[in-house]
Design an enzyme around this catalytic site. Sequence first.
Site, mmCIF file in Angstrom:
data_model
loop_
_atom_site.group_PDB
_atom_site.id
_atom_site.type_symbol
_atom_site.label_atom_id
_atom_site.label_comp_id
_atom_site.label_asym_id
_atom_site.label_seq_id
_atom_site.Cartn_x
_atom_site.Cartn_y
_atom_site.Cartn_z
ATOM 1 N N LYS A 110 54.683 30.494 92.756
ATOM 2 C CA LYS A 110 53.719 31.428 93.343
ATOM 3 C C LYS A 110 53.633 31.191 94.844
ATOM 4 C CE LYS A 110 51.310 33.075 89.424
ATOM 5 N NZ LYS A 110 50.957 32.336 88.229
ATOM 6 N N LYS A 189 64.179 37.858 84.176
ATOM 7 C CA LYS A 189 63.101 37.688 83.198
ATOM 8 C C LYS A 189 62.088 38.836 83.352
ATOM 9 C CE LYS A 189 59.165 34.708 82.221
ATOM 10 N NZ LYS A 189 57.906 35.260 82.485
ATOM 11 N N LYS A 192 55.373 41.053 84.747
ATOM 12 C CA LYS A 192 54.568 41.992 85.535
ATOM 13 C C LYS A 192 54.784 41.758 87.021
ATOM 14 C CE LYS A 192 51.591 40.850 82.603
ATOM 15 N NZ LYS A 192 50.660 40.629 81.493
#
Length: 319
Positions: A110, A189, A192
Amino acid sequence: MRILSGIQPSGNVHIGNYFGMMRPAVELQEKGETFLFIADYHALTTNPDPGLLRQRTFDLATDFIACGLDPAKTVFFRQSDIRQVTELTWILSCITPVGLLERCHSFKDKISHGISPNHGLFSYPVLMAADILLYGSNLVPVGKDQKQHIEVARDIAIKFNNIYGEILTIPEPLIKEDVAVIPGTDGQKMSKSYGNTIEIFGNTKDIDKKIMGIVTDSKTLEEPKSPETCPVFAIYRLFANQNQIDAMREKYLAGGFGYGHAKKELVAIFNEYFKPFREKRNELSRDRAYIESVLETGAGKASETAKKTMKKVREAVGL
Ligand code: ADP
Ligand code: TRP
């Protein structure tokens, strides 16, 4: 044996969520005492919009019941209805080395995507450990990407028990290898966060369009194609039986069969598979009170276990 898993209400469910987590959880409800919750506290780490969070939590509960979750067999609840989980998070935080959290791939990912992390995002795995340990879970079915978080939960539980005595149950991950990573429309992969998802519910025309838009190589219709490297084939096999898979493989290898043909077959089998779930969801979405009552009953049951664990934990740590 207690089986537990959670899912964040972070948007419409896609087939990565379904095959990686929802279907295994639904299958497991036949095998042991299953706890399943909607991780709305976790969603707060990235979702600051209250209306949206509430709506997504409700939608996800509806999706799960439509996909086969049976509230009579599974204790189904909202994470935030059991406040003890935040207390346990704090207690576990006090024995969790910062380095353990700094090593978590999902946190590092992230950051590398430019997200400036809040403290909640950093301590996300501690809250997840508390989710698992509060209910004495033995088995935690998740996708491969969550494996490290389960290892963190195990490390924390082992450390806690070493310091305070054998109080917490050490959990095991359960990862279905054959569906470990479902590819998205771009072959990466499905997630969202990558904008490559294929949803289960919603406008079916849009969903069909996404399937027709799956990225493939540029082989011509005549050329033989490689099933093993093609995301259309990888997704098709999730829905098909062995005979259908073998037949599709033959067609790929023989040539004269285009990606457009393969995608059309995928659209057909996809819609057939999800038809009963979509019908059930339509019915359920008209009955808000029923969904609320399922979650409240689940919270009542989960809270009994939570209280027992916290009594032991509080005593052990000297509170
Ligand atoms: P997303 O990556 O779309 O945000 P989440 O992180 O909310 O999905 O994942 C929810 C659950 O679904 C987790 O158990 C996760 O492992 C599983 N899951 C998500 N994407 C996939 C995928 N592509 N393949 C297999 N499992 C997945
Ligand atoms: N972090 C998980 C995910 O994003 C969701 C989750 C929260 C979870 N707490 C959990 C999964 C406890 C299993 C057990 O997919």
